[in-house]
Motif scaffolding. Structure first.
Motif, PDB file in Angstrom:
ATOM      1  N   CYS A   1       0.829  -1.209   0.000  1.00  0.00           N
ATOM      2  CA  CYS A   1       0.000   0.000   0.000  1.00  0.00           C
ATOM      3  C   CYS A   1       0.865   1.261   0.000  1.00  0.00           C
ATOM      4  CB  CYS A   1      -0.918   0.018   1.219  1.00  0.00           C
ATOM      5  SG  CYS A   1      -2.004  -1.409   1.377  1.00  0.00           S
ATOM      6  N   ASP A   2       1.998   1.233  -0.687  1.00  0.00           N
ATOM      7  CA  ASP A   2       2.920   2.362  -0.651  1.00  0.00           C
ATOM      8  C   ASP A   2       2.267   3.643  -1.168  1.00  0.00           C
ATOM      9  OD1 ASP A   2       4.771   0.642   0.334  1.00  0.00           O
ATOM     10  OD2 ASP A   2       5.925   0.433  -1.512  1.00  0.00           O
ATOM     11  N   GLY A   3       1.444   3.524  -2.193  1.00  0.00           N
ATOM     12  CA  GLY A   3       0.771   4.705  -2.727  1.00  0.00           C
ATOM     13  C   GLY A   3      -0.177   5.323  -1.714  1.00  0.00           C
ATOM     14  N   LEU A   4      -0.938   4.481  -1.017  1.00  0.00           N
ATOM     15  CA  LEU A   4      -1.847   4.970   0.017  1.00  0.00           C
ATOM     16  C   LEU A   4      -1.084   5.619   1.164  1.00  0.00           C
ATOM     17  CD1 LEU A   4      -4.385   1.997   0.185  1.00  0.00           C
ATOM     18  CD2 LEU A   4      -4.833   4.309  -0.682  1.00  0.00           C
ATOM     19  N   LEU A   5       0.044   5.015   1.535  1.00  0.00           N
ATOM     20  CA  LEU A   5       0.866   5.581   2.610  1.00  0.00           C
ATOM     21  C   LEU A   5       1.404   6.951   2.193  1.00  0.00           C
ATOM     22  CD1 LEU A   5       2.298   5.365   5.334  1.00  0.00           C
ATOM     23  CD2 LEU A   5       4.120   4.081   4.202  1.00  0.00           C
ATOM     24  N   ALA A   6       1.847   7.078   0.943  1.00  0.00           N
ATOM     25  CA  ALA A   6       2.359   8.366   0.459  1.00  0.00           C
ATOM     26  C   ALA A   6       1.271   9.433   0.509  1.00  0.00           C
ATOM     27  CB  ALA A   6       2.887   8.208  -0.957  1.00  0.00           C
ATOM     28  N   ASN A   7       0.035   9.034   0.257  1.00  0.00           N
ATOM     29  CA  ASN A   7      -1.073   9.989   0.298  1.00  0.00           C
ATOM     30  C   ASN A   7      -1.376  10.474   1.715  1.00  0.00           C
ATOM     31  OD1 ASN A   7      -1.433   9.799  -2.462  1.00  0.00           O
ATOM     32  ND2 ASN A   7      -3.042   8.244  -2.325  1.00  0.00           N
ATOM     33  N   CYS A   8      -0.816   9.800   2.703  1.00  0.00           N
ATOM     34  CA  CYS A   8      -1.050  10.165   4.107  1.00  0.00           C
ATOM     35  C   CYS A   8       0.009  11.127   4.639  1.00  0.00           C
ATOM     36  CB  CYS A   8      -1.068   8.908   4.980  1.00  0.00           C
ATOM     37  SG  CYS A   8      -2.462   7.807   4.689  1.00  0.00           S
TER      38      CYS A   8
END
Length: 233
Positions: free
Chosen positions: A79-86
């Motif tokens: 979920c690296d993309g989701l983490l970056a969005n956080c």
């Protein structure tokens, strides 16, 4: 987005419930839907993070759960993309936690670990247990022998086996003025907040140990970090 139980509808409902009122049952279910045993997290875990941060100033449950999610952020969750969005939420969380820690709260250790995770010090966030009797394992960098490091109320020492005999050597705590980097930052925060046990433990954690067998002296934190700090992708 699926949660740790592969459902897609429960987390939004639970977040709405805990935002309306402090619902213990909802918090309990939310906990095992966002963080599963064996340190697993899911897409819903990171999707929920901004909502948890929004609740964090007034909710110990939100601070604790957001911290647990972040403590596992270096794992293989896909979920690296989701983490970056956080990123913005994590920045806000750091500020919330720093202000909360200054009040010397009952959940100090939980919030301190959450702050370590928010600062991407994942290996320390997952290691600190409050120094009542913390135990970590390192290898002597000179002879390769497994060495147990003990920091707590029963003593602060390195321990190893030489044949059938257990040999102990006292740890050498770091002097506060000589601490640098992460160790200095961790020590300064705990001193600032009057957390004497934590500050003392950190001084030993970032101090020196003597190998009980070959008598070489090494940095506890350096050896633990080199073996346990996750490689960020």
């Amino acid at each position: 987005m699926r949660d740790c139980r592969f459902d897609v509808d429960r987390v939004p409902e639970l977040l709405e419930r805990v935002e309306r009122q402090d619902d213990p049952e909802a918090w309990e279910e939310l906990g095992w839907r966002l963080v599963l045993e064996h340190d697993l997290v899911s897409p819903a875990s990171f999707a929920a993070l901004p909502h948890l941060v929004h609740l964090a100033p007034r909710s110990a449950q939100a601070r604790g759960l957001a911290g647990k999610v972040l403590e596992r952020a270096a794992g293989r969750h896909g979920c690296d993309g989701l983490l970056a969005n956080c990123a913005d939420a994590i920045k806000e969380f750091r500020e919330v936690l720093d202000e909360h820690l200054r009040s010397r709260p009952a959940d100090y250790l939980v919030s301190f670990r959450a702050l370590l995770a928010a600062e991407e010090e994942y290996h320390w966030a997952n290691t600190l247990e409050g120094f009542t009797d913390d135990i970590i394992g390192v290898d002597c960098p000179h002879c390769g022998l497994p060495v147990t490091i003990v920091i707590g109320g029963f003593g602060c020492y390195s321990e190893a086996r030489d044949g059938g005999e257990e040999i102990r050597r006292d740890l050498r705590p770091a002097v506060a003025e000589e601490l640098t980097g992460t160790g200095r930052w961790m020590h300064q925060i705990t001193v600032r907040d009057g957390q004497e046990v934590l500050a003392n433990g950190i001084a030993y954690l970032f101090g020196k140990a003597e190998c009980p067998c070959c008598a070489s002296v090494f940095s506890v934190a350096d050896e633990y970090t080199s073996a346990n700090r996750p490689v960020m992708r």
